[in-house]
Scaffold this motif. Structure first.
Motif: not given
Length: 876
Positions: A302-320
């Motif tokens: 459920a947490i990963l879904n939110c990061h994947l849906a917004t592309g907020r992953i693998g970038q500086p300052g964002m991700g689970p």
């Protein structure tokens, strides 16, 4: 001789998954000086209270010095031959699945690798699991489902660069204090917002901008609401979603979930969702509160879904960011220490992966299916399917759910081996063979922390007694079972090179874990190895994953999963109306076999306790300092009540550290139901159901002693002090002769005594002396004893005139219970400084007394003292 002539050695702390670097200097007398390594990227010189007290936990006391067979010292040759013969006989008679290894995140990676190779490649069974199953298996499952591998996408540097840090099921201030200070530093430097999602109000909430006290187990519903908000608010990254599958199904499931189960108001939920949606640089940190659940894997997704849906992953300052509980939980995951994985993140069910590992190891057999996960493994021990069991550096008779049943299972096993540094654990006492292993600061190898950084642990002290490294013990048993060529290692560096080479094969098979760039490391290079974040290949080193949208499923795409709220498995009912949450305290670690050696760490919270809300306490007739009996369908415990609104009505909290060695009635995992997540196999350790009622004690006691005590009563809890030991006591039956009982308790039948007795009021005070110096003192009353405990704890070994008053002389201020363990500052000292010197802030307290200036984990408690003092002043 002091340590001035010895060089400092870089090593790694043996506690949590932060992986702090330490600088060690032997003092020439078997001890150490310890300080934080300013050059280590994980901690930059900081240490928490536990790391700062590491020097107090080394030494010979309590160490297992030689192998033992049936309780008697034995030679290594006899012990290892017996282990090899018993395991071989079980395999020959009942097959390879009749044996099992239960290992630990306390192992170094090289030890873990040999254990996994022996069990899966040469015994031919997947029955090797680890106590990391109890803390991080749901994260592993969630990562694999979403990413195709168990990959941590980001790094600790993301905490420095985030504009919003969301802490889910994580009391970071107490469990990972160095990371918490990093988050607070970002808050001060760049205004980073902090949100805490936790049923309890913890120390971490003190620095937070928002606390969401959701109902236990309802995280999926909350993050599903977030996913819906992101969709409705136009915050999706449609370009990034092209690198994924499953969004529509995930969104449908999210729309169908109901947020009422969270217990949060619409306003609270909306404020959180709007903050998350409008802040691009978001890091979501999650830990045991997410993982230790019968729906833990779904919570992670459920947490990963939110990061994947917004592309907020693998970038500086964002991700689970999953933060692990043990120093090498990550290393164990990487080498295949879990029953459902192969080394280097290869899949046991994949025939190509199995063949690759088998060929690399030149192994005679490989299992084709996962082995028994921890809870199922001990069920198999209990019903006789497991005939031979090897437990390494862990204490499942205390730490497993339904711990009484696990203890019975181990005791009844045909043959049990325990490798550990001490024989004084609940589990070690059940073993047929005990094998002495080298301890931290005596052994060489590597560990991997929560952000994929591989660090060296290095030896600075000689091995104690006949202790041997775990890899050497395992390899020798493998050789005696007939696999000498495959286990012919002379150093951990050889093992590391082999492991790195195997990872290169995994990389060619499309896996994330690849450190093949280190496969040519010389012995000297291994000795010099600096902290290194994987992967390490010719093409890349370290960095973040998934910012480019490349994942490890066969089609290269991530998966968003449709997940829905599922309530905790155990249901509250009139007989068991309370929901039990379990966890850690600030200054203790696991079952205290290491931290319990430190008087400083034992002084902060010296007794097991149960936090209960004031309304519930009133309804149950419980008053402050009462002992309470806690019962569940699995077992029972007796704990000291702490009445606090930090827990919600209907919920209680208890720490998990106390054992049969330190407080037999407070073994909390004896209350925990053996319910597991169906995907990960991780137990639900934070949502069992219990009943709570006052414990009807005939008497209460408090004792201090120069030497260890042997209590014999319904409730006792003992802890170490600078002068010896202290203990809380309570009994159900009257005691006829308190003087005789004190002499027995302190083991001094011929001791000189001073006695105060008031039989009518049920009061007894007995001091026992030898050579004019206090050896022990016992204080008894019909209610919890009112004496100055921390003052009394300093008196054993002294002349101690006036000890039976229970109070310090008028000219000797009582320091009170230790609040800052790093600098040994007590509550009494703090209050006198706050009130007498007019200190108005946490920083002012730190400047005056140093309290809170090291790891900072006591700052919330200092702030609470300041608030209370200001309230008193306003009232006056």
């Amino acid at each position: 001789m002091d340590g001035a002539g010895f060089p400092e050695t870089r090593s790694t702390c043996p506690y949590c998954g932060v992986g702090c670097g330490v600088l060690l200097r032997a003092d020439g007398q078997g001890g150490l000086d310890v300080r934080g390594d300013p050059d280590h990227p994980a901690n930059r010189g900081r240490l928490c209270s536990k790391g700062s007290a590491l020097a107090e936990t080394v030494g010979l006391e309590g160490r297992l010095l030689a192998p033992r067979i049936d309780g008697q010292d034995a030679t290594w040759d006899d012990a290892l031959t017996l282990v090899a013969d018993k395991f071989r006989a079980a395999i020959d008679t009942h097959g390879p699945d009749s044996v099992a290894f239960y290992v630990s995140g306390q192992l170094l990676t090289e030890d873990y690798y040999i254990a996994n190779k022996l069990m899966k490649g040469f015994i031919g069974s997947a029955n090797i699991d680890t106590n990391s199953r109890l803390c991080m298996a749901s994260t592993v499952a969630g990562h694999r489902r979403a990413f195709g591998t168990d990959t941590v996408p980001g790094t600790y540097e993301d905490l420095d660069e985030a504009d919003l840090v969301v802490l889910v099921g994580s009391n970071l201030a107490w469990c990972h204090p160095v990371l918490h200070q990093r988050v607070l530093a970002a808050k001060q430097a760049r205004g980073t917002k902090i949100v805490v999602i936790d049923p309890r109000r913890t120390a971490t909430c003190d620095g937070a901008d928002m606390h969401l006290p959701l109902q236990p187990g309802s995280d999926v519903a909350l993050f599903n609401r977030l996913l819906v908000t992101l969709y409705e608010g136009g915050a999706l990254d449609n370009a990034y979603l092209r690198h994924t599958q499953g969004f529509d199904a995930a969104l449908d499931a999210a729309f169908n979930d109901k947020t009422a189960v969270t217990g949060l108001s619409d306003a609270q939920i909306d404020a959180f969702c709007q903050l998350w949606m409008r802040t691009e640089k978001v890091v979501t940190v999650f830990s045991q509160g997410v993982n230790q659940s019968s729906s833990g894997s779904d919570k992670v997704n459920a947490i990963l879904n939110c990061h994947l849906a917004t592309g907020r992953i693998g970038q500086p300052g964002m991700g689970p960011l999953s933060v692990t509980g043990q120093p090498n939980a990550m290393g164990g995951r990487e080498v295949g220490g879990l029953a459902n994985m192969l080394a280097c993140h290869l899949d046991i069910e994949n025939p190509d992966h199995r063949a690759a590992v088998r060929d690399f190891w030149q192994a005679p057999a490989m299992p084709e299916a996962p082995g028994l996960k921890a809870v199922d493994m001990f069920r198999a021990v209990g019903d006789g399917r497991i005939k031979a069991l090897w437990i390494i550096h862990t204490n499942p008779a205390v730490s497993m759910p339904d711990a009484d049943a696990v203890r019975t299972a181990i005791k009844g096993c045909d043959f049990t081996v325990v490798s550990d540094i001490t024989a004084q654990t609940d589990t070690a006492r059940l073993a047929d063979v005990l094998l002495p292993a080298t301890a931290w600061a005596e052994k060489e190898g590597t560990v991997t922390n929560s952000d994929r950084t591989i660090s060296r642990q290095r030896a600075v002290l000689p091995a104690t007694g006949q202790a041997r490294p775990d890899w050497a013990i395992l390899a020798e048993v493998g050789a005696r079972m007939g696999f000498a060529k495959a286990f012919d290692y002379a150093t951990p560096a050889e093992i590391f090179r082999e492991y790195a080479a195997l990872s290169g094969i995994a990389g060619r098979l499309g896996r994330d874990f690849d450190i093949s760039g280190l496969k040519g490391l010389t012995d000297a290079g291994y000795d010099r190895l600096t902290p290194t974040r994987w992967p390490v290949t010719e093409a890349r080193q370290g960095g973040r994953f998934f910012g480019d949208g490349a994942f490890f499923h066969a089609d290269g795409k991530a998966r968003l999963l449709p997940v829905s709220h599922r309530a905790p498995a155990a249901k509250t009912a009139p007989r068991y109306p309370f929901r039990l949450n379990t966890g850690r305290v600030r200054d203790q670690w696991h079952t205290m076999t290491r931290t319990g050696l430190s008087p400083r760490l034992s002084a902060h919270l010296a007794e097991p306790f149960l936090d209960i809300h004031p309304d519930d306490a009133r309804a149950q007739g419980i008053v402050p300092a009462d002992l309470v009996r806690v019962t569940s369908p699995q077992g029972r415990a007796i704990l000291r009540a702490r009445i606090t609104d930090a827990v919600q009505p209907g919920q209680v909290f208890a720490p998990m550290h106390w054992t049969g060695e330190t407080a037999p009635s407070a073994r909390i995992d004896a209350l925990v139901a053996p319910v597991t997540d169906p995907v990960s196999g991780q137990p639900e350790s934070k949502a069992s159901v219990v009943a709570v009622q006052p414990f009807a004690a005939a008497w209460y006691g408090f004792a201090v002693s120069r030497t260890d005590m042997v209590p014999d009563c319904a409730y006792w809890a003992r802890m170490r002090t600078q002068a010896g030991w202290r203990a809380e006591l309570a009994g159900e039956a009257p005691v006829a002769d308190w003087e005789a009982e004190a002499l027995r308790l302190f083991g001094l039948p011929q001791g000189e005594t001073a006695v105060i007795l008031d039989a009518a009021r049920g009061i007894a005070r007995v001091a026992v002396f030898a050579g004019g110096r206090l050896q022990g003192a016992l204080f008894v009353a019909p209610e919890p004893v009112a004496v100055m405990r921390d003052h009394l704890a300093t008196l054993p070994g002294q002349e101690a005139h006036g000890v039976l008053s229970g109070r310090p002389p008028a000219d000797m201020p009582d320091p009170g219970p230790v609040l800052c363990a790093c600098f040994n500052v007590g509550v009494g000292t703090l209050l006198r400084a706050i009130e007498g010197d007019g200190l108005l802030s946490v920083d002012a307290v730190g400047a005056a007394l140093q309290a809170g200036t090291n790891c900072g984990s006591c700052k919330p408690e200092i702030a609470a003292l300041l608030r209370a003092a200001q309230v008193r002043e306003a009232a006056e």
